[in-house]
Design an enzyme around this catalytic site. Structure first.
Site, PDB file in Angstrom:
ATOM      1  NE  ARG A 184      -3.097  -0.138   3.148  1.00 10.57           N
ATOM      2  CZ  ARG A 184      -2.975   0.530   4.309  1.00 10.57           C
ATOM      3  NH1 ARG A 184      -3.063   1.852   4.317  1.00 10.57           N
ATOM      4  NH2 ARG A 184      -2.789  -0.112   5.438  1.00 10.57           N
ATOM      5  CE1 TYR A 239     -17.447   7.902 -17.491  1.00 10.96           C
ATOM      6  CE2 TYR A 239     -16.154   8.208 -15.494  1.00 10.96           C
ATOM      7  CZ  TYR A 239     -16.966   7.418 -16.295  1.00 10.96           C
ATOM      8  OH  TYR A 239     -17.287   6.146 -15.896  1.00 10.96           O
ATOM      9  CG  ASP A 277     -10.026  13.380 -17.989  1.00 12.20           C
ATOM     10  OD1 ASP A 277      -9.329  12.736 -18.797  1.00 12.20           O
ATOM     11  OD2 ASP A 277     -10.904  12.841 -17.289  1.00 12.20           O
ATOM     12  CE  LYS A 279     -12.599   4.746 -20.185  1.00 13.44           C
ATOM     13  NZ  LYS A 279     -12.451   4.946 -18.758  1.00 13.44           N
TER      14      LYS A 279
END
Length: 411
Positions: free
Chosen positions: A77, A131, A196, A221
């Site tokens: 982590r 988005y 973005d 993507k």
């Protein structure tokens, strides 16, 4: 990877390199020296150490500024060597000091919002469209943020003392609307601009060069590129990267090492994939624009592999009619995808807000892949249905043509 720092390979690169070269080599520069060709996948969740005093000191240092701990890894982590390679590579491609990877694009955006909120900066200025899930996260205030929606010209007037972020997408999802990132960054003043860059990728634009301080990707993507990995990443300066690492550690939104490996592999072909798909998309956009069954085509000046178009008839019939193109949400894969934003990706946005941002009920969004352009056009042509009959020529034209024997005169 041995006990050296996970970023020991960072100093291998000494001269500027072309984007295509960086895509292949960034994050892998040390492999030959280690006797490796493919990057190793480190799946460990924890790492042994017999010096607990040193471990305590390293954890204290991380708690102070979020810098990557020096020496061997500590715990999954806190960081992972395979994921660190991808982060190094993406930062190189975007031209930033660092990048921080997360389990999804939404986890990455959430970490940015939490990091700014922790500084008492809960207000966000944003430009639609975004988005759909990003829009919903801001509008619903799920993380305690407050949003002011505006157009690019209104950004400066929308800023407040507690504004922690200005957010834009360019090209935007799903209309492909573009903004002048340099002008927007200037309008932000001292407030960080988050751009973005999922649709454009660093192949087509590098927002940091135009003044954006934070660059967000849904790495699911184009960065991954094959529809088989989910991830998000923020490219930024090292100071903010430290804050993001602290949020990631606290919230657990870590990227799995196998995903990091797949993303690093995806980056190596990113320029080739984006350029090839963009050439096909430009050709399809031109054909759609000339088609009487299509009311409007949206294709960005910057280019790219995304097309949005509005049809005169039922858009759902097009979704149901494709056979080669895949009717599915998401984008950026090697195969072509098409979806109806008002039903899926932007369904969660209020209908009036959605339409006000240009997302009409007849809009379709298509992510063009690597198939042959003629095969794709044949599938779209069939899915669009019957072409309307050509309009009748004016009487004067018909009579003139009749004199040449081309057509019969109409009484």
């Amino acid at each position: 990877m041995d006990s050296a720092s996970t970023h020991a390979y960072d100093d291998v690169r000494t001269a500027p390199r072309a984007l295509a070269t960086e895509a292949v080599h960034a994050g892998r520069d040390d492999l030959a020296r280690r006797g490796l060709h493919a990057p190793p996948i480190d799946l460990s969740t924890t790492y042994p150490s017999y010096d607990s005093r040193a471990e305590a000191a390293r954890i204290d240092a991380f708690a102070t500024d979020g810098a990557d701990p020096e020496g061997p890894p500590i715990y999954g982590r806190l960081g992972n060597p395979t994921v660190a390679r991808f982060e190094t590579a993406l930062a190189r491609l975007e031209g930033t000091e660092a990048s921080v990877a997360f389990a999804s694009g939404m986890a990455a955006l959430s970490a940015v919002l939490l990091a700014r909120s922790a500084m008492g900066l809960r207000h966000v200025v944003a430009v639609r469209p975004l988005y759909g899930c990003s829009d919903h996260l801001l509008t619903a205030g799920l993380l305690g943020t407050e949003v002011t929606w505006t157009d690019p010209a209104g950004i400066t007037d929308a800023l407040r003392p507690d504004t922690g972020l200005v957010m834009v997408e360019s090209p935007a999802n799903p209309t492909l609307a573009e903004v002048d990132l340099r002008a927007v960054a200037h309008a932000c003043g001292s407030v960080p601009l988050l751009a973005d860059n999922t649709f454009a990728t660093p192949v087509l634009q590098r927002p940091a060069e135009q003044g954006a301080r934070l660059v967000l990707h849904s790495a699911t993507k184009y960065l991954g590129g094959h529809g088989d990995v989910m991830a998000g990443v923020v490219a930024c300066d090292e100071e903010f990267a430290g804050r993001l690492r602290q949020v990631r550690f606290a919230t657990g939104g870590v990227l799995h090492p196998l995903a990091g490996y797949l993303l690093l592999r995806g980056l190596s072909t990113l320029p080739v994939r984006v350029r090839a798909a963009s050439a096909t998309a430009a050709e399809l956009a031109a054909r759609l624009a000339a088609d009487p069954r299509v009311a409007r085509v949206h294709y960005p000046r910057i280019g790219g592999a995304m097309i949005a178009f509005e049809v005169h008839e039922d858009p759902h019939a097009v979704i149901g009619g494709v056979r080669l193109v895949t009717p599915a949400v998401s984008l950026g894969s090697v195969d072509t995808l098409i979806q109806h934003p008002a039903s899926i990706s932007h369904r969660i946005v209020d209908a009036d807000d959605r339409r006000g941002a240009g997302v009409s009920d007849r809009l379709l969004r298509m992510s063009v892949g690597l198939e042959d352009v003629e095969d794709l056009w044949a599938d779209l042509d069939r899915a669009l249905g019957e072409r309307p009959p050509a309009p009748a020529a004016p009487r004067e034209l018909r009579e003139a043509l009749a004199e040449t024997g081309s057509v019969s005169p109409v009484a």
